[in-house]
Design a protein around this motif. Structure first.
Motif, PDB file in Angstrom:
ATOM      1  N   THR A 140       0.831  -1.211   0.000  1.00  0.00           N
ATOM      2  CA  THR A 140       0.000   0.000   0.000  1.00  0.00           C
ATOM      3  C   THR A 140       0.861   1.255   0.000  1.00  0.00           C
ATOM      4  OG1 THR A 140      -1.801  -1.139   1.156  1.00  0.00           O
ATOM      5  CG2 THR A 140      -1.788   1.259   1.268  1.00  0.00           C
ATOM      6  N   GLN A 165      -4.891  -0.297  -8.631  1.00  0.00           N
ATOM      7  CA  GLN A 165      -5.068  -1.326  -7.612  1.00  0.00           C
ATOM      8  C   GLN A 165      -5.727  -2.566  -8.218  1.00  0.00           C
ATOM      9  OE1 GLN A 165      -7.046  -0.067  -3.983  1.00  0.00           O
ATOM     10  NE2 GLN A 165      -7.706  -2.140  -3.534  1.00  0.00           N
ATOM     11  N   GLN A 216      -3.584  -6.688  -2.165  1.00  0.00           N
ATOM     12  CA  GLN A 216      -4.475  -5.640  -2.662  1.00  0.00           C
ATOM     13  C   GLN A 216      -5.780  -6.264  -3.148  1.00  0.00           C
ATOM     14  OE1 GLN A 216      -3.858  -2.343  -2.469  1.00  0.00           O
ATOM     15  NE2 GLN A 216      -1.898  -2.812  -1.496  1.00  0.00           N
TER      16      GLN A 216
END
Length: 439
Positions: A171, A332, A349
């Motif tokens: 992240t 993402q 993710q």
């Protein structure tokens, strides 16, 4: 239903793509939750997980609806106020973060009295992107001063990333990459950006050295996991992550062109995180290559719509908001799909709007609400311009009709009176507003 659709302002195409992704998510989540339903001597009934996902989606769409009603320029000031609050939440998460399955994964905090876990990094990324867009959109009469930008821009960025990094490297890397992309779009000097990237690499190397020096510290416990994932990705060493990847690849290979059919996945019973991190593998297994490419196509179409919305935005802040909140969502999704086919190491993710989860869905919907608010503002401007054009056209028709009727009333005989009448008409023609509305 028609009245509800009328109340949905902004880009209807974005609304449509978001609704399609959300509706499609129910079947994969319902199917892929079976392994979770059997954990802990469960009955295997996935209906509860489906209802939970339905509640998360409904709350998410309520968030989109409420947020898109807020003028997007309000978020300029909100981002500056919210950033210190986010830092407090991240610090609390590092210290008191929820432990999941006995592992130190300080990414979530427990919301009191409601029993909901919340991933603070998702909120932090949203607020940080808004803050960066705010800085880049400020009116500047002079060129950017690098020292000043270190304090106003990069200081808050690195503080936020430093609080996310110990628990979640993927992240952190995604957020930093998106910030670099955003400052590039915002025309931040490239030479300064290169210095920042170099500094980030040095700081990260320093962090790794400290983690190696204190391997037993809970703040550095994830570093060994990062190393093992990269090592497993580049070598054939067996590991739990390899097990996940192998099962994901078996699921994808089993799907072939048309898939096994909805709910007929076999690997969902063996693949960990099949309803979240690896849900794309289950989608391909059940819906085949056609279904996998269809999901990919929806995300790409949504990406192109974000590009169009950014181009149409009349303010620099609006353009940067769409880029800063929309593009990370798509990247993402690409990362999640790339992990499933082993193009990238395991990152954790989720697939936006499709994977099960609460805070991830809600933060995605919050970002979409702000993006739609930007498109709503542009639609309002266009509607105001159309209304103004209609009013001018109607006024001109009234003026033309009035002048035509006055010209028809002119006497045909010559004389002094005729001259007076002609002057009267000319005066009215010279001042059409008085001709229509009177003096």
């Amino acid at each position: 239903m028609k009245q509800l659709i009328k109340n949905l302002k902004g880009d209807k195409v974005i609304w449509s793509f978001v609704a399609l992704l959300a509706l499609f998510s129910f079947m994969p989540v319902f199917s892929a939750s079976s392994n979770l339903a059997y954990l802990g001597h469960g009955t295997g009934n996935t209906l509860g997980y489906l209802v939970k996902h339905l509640a998360h989606i409904c709350i998410g769409f309520l968030i989109i609806y409420l947020v898109h009603k807020i003028p997007y320029h309000y978020f300029r000031g909100i981002s500056k106020i919210a950033l210190p609050v986010v830092w407090l939440l991240l610090a609390y998460t590092l210290v008191k973060g929820t432990v999941i399955a006995g592992a130190n994964a300080s990414r979530w905090i427990q919301i009191p009295f409601v029993g909901i876990t919340f991933q603070t990094s998702t909120l932090a990324s949203l607020v940080l992107f808004l803050y960066v867009a705010r800085y880049l959109s400020k009116n500047r009469s002079e060129p950017i001063d690098f020292k000043a930008s270190l304090k106003e821009l990069w200081g808050p960025v690195f503080v936020t990333l430093a609080m996310i990094l110990p628990a979640n490297f993927s992240t952190t890397a995604l957020i930093f990459s998106m910030v670099i992309m955003l400052v590039f779009v915002g025309k931040y000097p490239i030479k300064f950006t290169a210095l920042i990237i170099g500094s980030a690499i040095v700081l990260f190397a320093f962090f790794i050295l400290i983690a190696k020096a204190f391997p037993d510290s809970r703040f550095f416990s994830r570093v060994s996991t990062w190393g093992s994932r990269i090592e497993n990705f580049t070598t054939d060493k067996p590991d739990e992550d390899d097990y996940q990847i192998e099962k994901a690849k078996i699921a994808i290979a089993s799907g072939k062109i048309y898939g096994l059919g909805p709910g007929k996945s076999v690997q969902k019973n063996f693949l960990p995180q099949s309803s979240s991190d690896f849900i794309y593998a289950i989608i391909v297994e059940e819906y085949g290559l056609i279904g996998g490419l269809g999901v990919l196509g929806l995300y790409l179409l949504l990406f192109f719509r974000f590009v169009i919305a950014s181009h149409k935005a009349s303010t620099l802040f609006g353009k940067l908001v769409v880029v800063g909140l929309g593009f990370p969502m798509i990247f993402q999704a690409m990362i999640n799909m790339a992990v499933a086919v082993e193009l990238l190491p395991v990152t954790g993710q989720t697939l936006p709007l499709i994977s099960s989860g609460g805070s991830s869905i809600w933060m995605t919907c919050f970002a979409l609400g702000i993006i739609i608010s930007v498109t709503k503002k542009e639609d309002e401007i266009i509607e105001e311009q159309k209304e103004a054009a209609k009013r001018e056209e109607a006024l001109q028709r009234v003026i033309d009709q009035q002048l035509a009727s006055e010209l028809e009333d002119v006497p045909e005989q010559d004389g002094d009176g005729n001259l007076e009448q002609t002057h009267s008409i000319e005066d009215k023609a010279a001042n059409p507003m008085e001709a229509v509305f009177g003096k």
